[in-house]
Design a protein around this motif. Structure first.
Motif, PDB file in Angstrom:
ATOM      1  N   ALA A 331      24.800 -21.250 -25.688  1.00  0.00           N
ATOM      2  CA  ALA A 331      23.781 -22.195 -26.141  1.00  0.00           C
ATOM      3  C   ALA A 331      22.535 -22.138 -25.266  1.00  0.00           C
ATOM      4  O   ALA A 331      21.403 -22.157 -25.776  1.00  0.00           O
ATOM      5  CB  ALA A 331      24.362 -23.614 -26.165  1.00  0.00           C
ATOM      6  N   ALA A 332      22.706 -22.075 -23.934  1.00  0.00           N
ATOM      7  CA  ALA A 332      21.542 -22.047 -23.038  1.00  0.00           C
ATOM      8  C   ALA A 332      20.722 -20.784 -23.255  1.00  0.00           C
ATOM      9  O   ALA A 332      19.482 -20.832 -23.297  1.00  0.00           O
ATOM     10  CB  ALA A 332      22.001 -22.143 -21.584  1.00  0.00           C
ATOM     11  N   LEU A 333      21.401 -19.640 -23.406  1.00  0.00           N
ATOM     12  CA  LEU A 333      20.694 -18.374 -23.605  1.00  0.00           C
ATOM     13  C   LEU A 333      20.027 -18.330 -24.981  1.00  0.00           C
ATOM     14  O   LEU A 333      18.927 -17.781 -25.128  1.00  0.00           O
ATOM     15  CB  LEU A 333      21.662 -17.207 -23.437  1.00  0.00           C
ATOM     16  N   ALA A 334      20.678 -18.914 -25.984  1.00  0.00           N
ATOM     17  CA  ALA A 334      20.073 -18.964 -27.311  1.00  0.00           C
ATOM     18  C   ALA A 334      18.815 -19.834 -27.297  1.00  0.00           C
ATOM     19  O   ALA A 334      17.802 -19.494 -27.928  1.00  0.00           O
ATOM     20  CB  ALA A 334      21.075 -19.508 -28.325  1.00  0.00           C
ATOM     21  N   THR A 335      18.862 -20.946 -26.561  1.00  0.00           N
ATOM     22  CA  THR A 335      17.682 -21.812 -26.457  1.00  0.00           C
ATOM     23  C   THR A 335      16.531 -21.094 -25.769  1.00  0.00           C
ATOM     24  O   THR A 335      15.369 -21.191 -26.187  1.00  0.00           O
ATOM     25  CB  THR A 335      18.040 -23.088 -25.688  1.00  0.00           C
ATOM     26  N   THR A 336      16.839 -20.357 -24.704  1.00  0.00           N
ATOM     27  CA  THR A 336      15.804 -19.597 -24.008  1.00  0.00           C
ATOM     28  C   THR A 336      15.200 -18.531 -24.915  1.00  0.00           C
ATOM     29  O   THR A 336      13.988 -18.278 -24.884  1.00  0.00           O
ATOM     30  CB  THR A 336      16.381 -18.954 -22.749  1.00  0.00           C
ATOM     31  N   THR A 337      16.037 -17.907 -25.744  1.00  0.00           N
ATOM     32  CA  THR A 337      15.544 -16.899 -26.679  1.00  0.00           C
ATOM     33  C   THR A 337      14.565 -17.509 -27.669  1.00  0.00           C
ATOM     34  O   THR A 337      13.501 -16.934 -27.964  1.00  0.00           O
ATOM     35  CB  THR A 337      16.720 -16.258 -27.429  1.00  0.00           C
ATOM     36  N   VAL A 338      14.892 -18.688 -28.175  1.00  0.00           N
ATOM     37  CA  VAL A 338      14.004 -19.346 -29.131  1.00  0.00           C
ATOM     38  C   VAL A 338      12.698 -19.757 -28.451  1.00  0.00           C
ATOM     39  O   VAL A 338      11.610 -19.633 -29.034  1.00  0.00           O
ATOM     40  CB  VAL A 338      14.713 -20.558 -29.756  1.00  0.00           C
ATOM     41  N   ILE A 339      12.788 -20.236 -27.210  1.00  0.00           N
ATOM     42  CA  ILE A 339      11.560 -20.594 -26.481  1.00  0.00           C
ATOM     43  C   ILE A 339      10.695 -19.355 -26.274  1.00  0.00           C
ATOM     44  O   ILE A 339       9.469 -19.392 -26.458  1.00  0.00           O
ATOM     45  CB  ILE A 339      11.916 -21.246 -25.137  1.00  0.00           C
ATOM     46  N   GLY A 340      11.317 -18.230 -25.901  1.00  0.00           N
ATOM     47  CA  GLY A 340      10.558 -16.992 -25.741  1.00  0.00           C
ATOM     48  C   GLY A 340       9.935 -16.532 -27.044  1.00  0.00           C
ATOM     49  O   GLY A 340       8.791 -16.043 -27.062  1.00  0.00           O
TER      50      GLY A 340
END
Length: 366
Positions: A331-340
């Motif tokens: 979840a944390a990595l997916a959120t960072t991907t969306v922010i990027g």
């Protein structure tokens, strides 16, 4: 009356010239009301608030339109600064080569959108101005919901190119109708090409969600039908615009180059957007394959398209995070991907896009 009827020209010998004549006759028979007539439909108190048409007011309006993108940029930055700052900090450790690929795919989104805009009108548009307008429209589209800002920029550009208001509006309708159809075809192609990779059972909405979507769709259609049938001043321009749109659609699809630009660009646009997500995910080491990340964007953007948020912000982000997590991403990595993804597609081109928009207004291209 007899004399008028006798002066109607016969059908042209060249069959390829007939659609253009049909388009002109359709526009003449079903004209869109002049802006002055639309203003006359407003209540007297509202008309009293409108400024008088003069050269000085025209210059003030052009100056306001020039400064408006920069004002919107400042307001957007003040509202969402924490998201931008947090995403930039997290992306500092990402692979810069993949981020550069994401920047490239972001630029290709404007190119694909320009192809769709060109394919939606029979006339040839200047390529350089069209591409610059699409880049500026991308910045305007993030300021208002439903892509209204982008459509307003393109409508102004088409009018500056001498395209009548009825046909310019019909091209926007064709653009808006083709994009979801093309995206649906791309989704079907992904399902056929990668049947074992896509976890469709985990992405399908529950029964309550389907019922809610169906109810919202039904109410929206009923509201539109009621509005058209009860408000008489809207009925004639809407019916005339629909006939003009159907005529121009037939003309566009009778030309292979225009049809290829229309449908090819509409299919390429979501793939370029999904490639930005996949590039950012690859730069962060997201344990999801490229077909899954592309499909995650297609599904998330389709699910969030019904929510009228500016640029799809909010609902789109939540749907994309949910879809990536369903494919096995943390979840944390997916959120960072969306922010990027948002940094590359919204914040990175926003400043140059607003500057290009202001420059096009000053150059009277818009």
């Amino acid at each position: 009356m007899v004399r008028t009827a006798s002066t109607v020209p016969a059908a042209p010998a060249n069959p390829t010239a007939a659609p253009a004549c049909d388009s002109a006759s359709a526009s003449a028979q079903h004209p869109v009301p002049h802006p002055a007539r639309l203003v006359a439909l407003l209540p007297g108190r509202v008309r009293a608030l409108l400024p008088a048409r003069s050269a000085a007011n025209g210059r003030r309006l052009r100056l306001a339109l020039t400064l408006l993108p920069l004002v919107l940029l400042g307001a957007w930055a003040a509202f969402d600064w924490r998201t931008v700052h947090g995403g930039a900090v997290r992306l500092a450790s990402a692979d810069p080569r993949w981020l550069l690929a994401g920047v490239l795919f972001t630029g290709l989104c404007s190119v694909a959108s320009a192809f769709v805009r060109q394919g939606a009108v029979p006339e040839r548009l200047p390529p350089g101005q069209l591409l610059a307008t699409q880049f500026a429209a991308g910045a305007a589209g993030h300021a208002l919901p439903g892509n209204i800002g982008a459509h307003a920029v393109v409508l102004r550009f088409l009018r500056r190119q001498g395209i009548p208001l009825a046909r310019a509006t019909s091209s926007l309708a064709l653009y808006s109708a083709v994009k979801p159809v093309a995206k649906t075809l791309v989704i079907v192609a992904f399902v056929v090409a990668f049947p074992g990779t896509l976890r469709l059972t985990e992405l399908l909405p529950k029964g309550e969600t389907l019922a809610l979507v169906g109810a919202i769709t039904g109410v929206s259609l009923a509201a539109v039908v009621t509005l058209i049938t009860t408000v008489r001043p809207l009925r004639r321009p809407l019916i005339g615009g629909l006939r003009t749109a159907l005529t121009d659609t037939r003309i566009v699809h009778s030309r292979p180059g225009r049809a290829l630009a229309l449908w090819g660009g509409a299919a390429a646009f979501p793939l370029c957007q999904g490639a930005v997500v996949a590039s950012v995910g690859s730069s962060l080491g997201l344990p999801v394959s490229w077909p899954q990340m592309l499909f995650a964007y297609l599904v998330a953007s389709t699910a969030a398209g019904a929510v009228p948020a500016p640029g799809g912000l909010g609902p789109m982000d939540a749907a994309l995070v949910f879809t990536l997590v369903a494919f096995g991403a943390p979840a944390a990595l997916a959120t960072t991907t969306v922010i990027g993804y948002r940094v590359l597609t919204v914040w990175l081109p926003l400043l140059p896009g607003t500057l290009v928009l202001s420059a096009l207004v000053r150059a009277k291209v818009l």
